[in-house]
Motif scaffolding. Structure first.
Motif, PDB file in Angstrom:
ATOM      1  N   TYR A  46      17.815  20.860  57.976  1.00  0.00           N
ATOM      2  CA  TYR A  46      18.273  19.496  57.469  1.00  0.00           C
ATOM      3  C   TYR A  46      16.926  18.825  56.646  1.00  0.00           C
ATOM      4  N   LEU A  67      18.379  20.912  67.550  1.00  0.00           N
ATOM      5  CA  LEU A  67      17.608  20.206  66.369  1.00  0.00           C
ATOM      6  C   LEU A  67      16.204  20.377  66.643  1.00  0.00           C
ATOM      7  N   LYS A 126      23.815  11.995  69.733  1.00  0.00           N
ATOM      8  CA  LYS A 126      22.737  11.050  69.456  1.00  0.00           C
ATOM      9  C   LYS A 126      22.564  10.290  70.863  1.00  0.00           C
ATOM     10  N   PHE A 172      18.795  16.652  69.211  1.00  0.00           N
ATOM     11  CA  PHE A 172      17.308  16.606  69.557  1.00  0.00           C
ATOM     12  C   PHE A 172      17.244  16.505  71.279  1.00  0.00           C
ATOM     13  N   GLU A 179      26.543  15.760  65.963  1.00  0.00           N
ATOM     14  CA  GLU A 179      25.306  15.670  66.484  1.00  0.00           C
ATOM     15  C   GLU A 179      25.244  14.626  67.588  1.00  0.00           C
ATOM     16  N   GLU A 210      27.889  17.330  58.530  1.00  0.00           N
ATOM     17  CA  GLU A 210      27.344  16.854  59.847  1.00  0.00           C
ATOM     18  C   GLU A 210      27.531  15.404  59.883  1.00  0.00           C
ATOM     19  N   ILE A 229      21.720  21.428  55.440  1.00  0.00           N
ATOM     20  CA  ILE A 229      22.263  20.136  55.661  1.00  0.00           C
ATOM     21  C   ILE A 229      21.808  19.494  54.493  1.00  0.00           C
ATOM     22  N   HIS A 254      24.906   6.719  62.734  1.00  0.00           N
ATOM     23  CA  HIS A 254      23.703   7.441  63.063  1.00  0.00           C
ATOM     24  C   HIS A 254      22.802   6.671  64.070  1.00  0.00           C
ATOM     25  N   ASP A 260      26.893  12.028  63.115  1.00  0.00           N
ATOM     26  CA  ASP A 260      26.155  11.519  64.355  1.00  0.00           C
ATOM     27  C   ASP A 260      27.114  10.655  65.270  1.00  0.00           C
ATOM     28  N   HIS A 309      25.416  15.935  54.879  1.00  0.00           N
ATOM     29  CA  HIS A 309      24.658  15.142  55.806  1.00  0.00           C
ATOM     30  C   HIS A 309      25.176  13.903  56.016  1.00  0.00           C
ATOM     31  N   ARG A 310      25.796  13.535  56.994  1.00  0.00           N
ATOM     32  CA  ARG A 310      26.431  12.280  57.270  1.00  0.00           C
ATOM     33  C   ARG A 310      27.511  11.955  56.293  1.00  0.00           C
ATOM     34  N   ASN A 319      29.575  19.758  62.009  1.00  0.00           N
ATOM     35  CA  ASN A 319      28.624  19.887  63.032  1.00  0.00           C
ATOM     36  C   ASN A 319      28.173  18.301  63.426  1.00  0.00           C
TER      37      ASN A 319
HETATM   38  O1  G3P Z   1      21.581  16.975  62.177  1.00  0.00           O
HETATM   39  C1  G3P Z   1      20.381  16.866  61.153  1.00  0.00           C
HETATM   40  C2  G3P Z   1      19.860  15.671  60.993  1.00  0.00           C
HETATM   41  O2  G3P Z   1      21.003  14.838  60.775  1.00  0.00           O
HETATM   42  C3  G3P Z   1      18.969  15.354  62.062  1.00  0.00           C
HETATM   43  O3  G3P Z   1      18.245  14.005  61.937  1.00  0.00           O
HETATM   44  O4  G3P Z   1      18.228  11.569  61.931  1.00  0.00           O
HETATM   45  O5  G3P Z   1      19.368  12.662  59.890  1.00  0.00           O
HETATM   46  O6  G3P Z   1      20.189  12.513  62.545  1.00  0.00           O
HETATM   47  P1  G3P Z   1      19.039  12.799  61.487  1.00  0.00           P
END
Ligand code: G3P
Ligand code: MG
Length: 243
Positions: A207, A162, A111, A142, A109, A34, A227, A49, A36, A7-8, A107
């Motif tokens: 996640y 998401l 934003k 999202f 994401e 993952e 994640i 993010h 953003d 994640h990130r 992945n």
């Molecule tokens: O993609 C999963 C997760 O990253 C979603 O929430 O706020 O951490 O980007 P966030």
């Protein structure tokens, strides 16, 4: 086997969403990342993010008000000041270029829920195609209109909604928008939801799974992927369970 997506990047130990965090995630044994994506004033895709640079850099203000050149002057080490050198906000292009030399899945994401970034989907897709990475990318958001838009532009690239809250029969919802999987908050992924989704051929990638008990549970239920901020810890737990 449940895949581990960092994640990130390896955000537990390195500045999130930096090339350093992505490279360290690979070294720690993650099968994927993952990250953003936001967009600059001059329309460049950057990996960060928040809509604002304040939390993760030494700058202030909205990403969308910066040009890429201006953004590249910021230091993205934030709470990792002990690191020897400045970390920069990477462009998506820089990350995908590096990624193409690895075997990692990624992945991306989008934003674009709080700010609507005009044309973001097309730009991401063009870049994924340019690096020939369509089969290793999952586009999530999202903003579900945005992932459906992506799917219509590029049906060869997987999409995943998401879900911050539990849905009733989320696998049916995923199928209805042509997603092969969905990414729920871990609280919205109890065992029965994971099992029913997998039985319907829909993948589940919760996640952000950092708690040992939740990692264990999701590995045991054979979830498609998790994640996590800590890919090294997840590897240890997965190995213990599969022993
Ligand atoms: O993609 C999963 C997760 O990253 C979603 O929430 O706020 O951490 O980007 P966030
Ligand atoms: Mg994210």
């Amino acid at each position: 086997m449940t895949l581990i997506l960092a994640h990130r990047g390896y955000a537990a130990e390195y500045p999130e969403n930096t090339l350093l965090a992505f490279k360290e995630a690979e070294k720690a044994g993650a099968e994927g990342l993952e990250l953003d994506v936001q967009m600059t004033r001059d329309g460049e895709l950057v990996v960060i993010h928040d809509e604002k640079v304040d939390r993760t850099t030494d700058g202030t203000g909205l990403v969308k008000d910066y040009s890429l050149k201006e953004l590249k002057k910021l230091d993205a080490r934030f709470k990792f000041e002990a690191l020897p050198k400045k970390e920069l906000i990477p462009t998506l292009d820089e990350v995908l270029e590096w990624l193409s030399g690895t075997k990692l899945v990624c992945n991306i994401e989008l934003k674009n829920s709080i700010i609507t970034y005009e044309g973001m989907e097309e730009k991401v897709i063009n870049m994924v195609r340019a690096y020939d990475l369509s089969d290793r990318i999952i586009i999530s958001s999202f903003n579900h209109y945005s992932i459906v838009h992506s799917y219509l532009l590029a049906p060869e690239i997987e999409i995943a909604p998401l879900l911050s809250e539990g849905l009733y029969m989320p696998w049916i919802y995923a199928q209805s928008i042509k997603a092969k999987g969905f990414h729920p908050h871990w609280r919205a992924a109890p065992d029965q939801i994971v099992r029913a989704s997998l039985e319907s051929g829909i993948e589940v990638r919760p996640y952000t799974v950092n708690k040992e008990t939740e990692l264990e549970r999701l590995f045991k239920v054979d979830c498609s992927a998790i994640i996590t901020d800590d890919p090294a810890k997840a590897r240890r737990i997965r190995e213990k369970i599969n022993r």
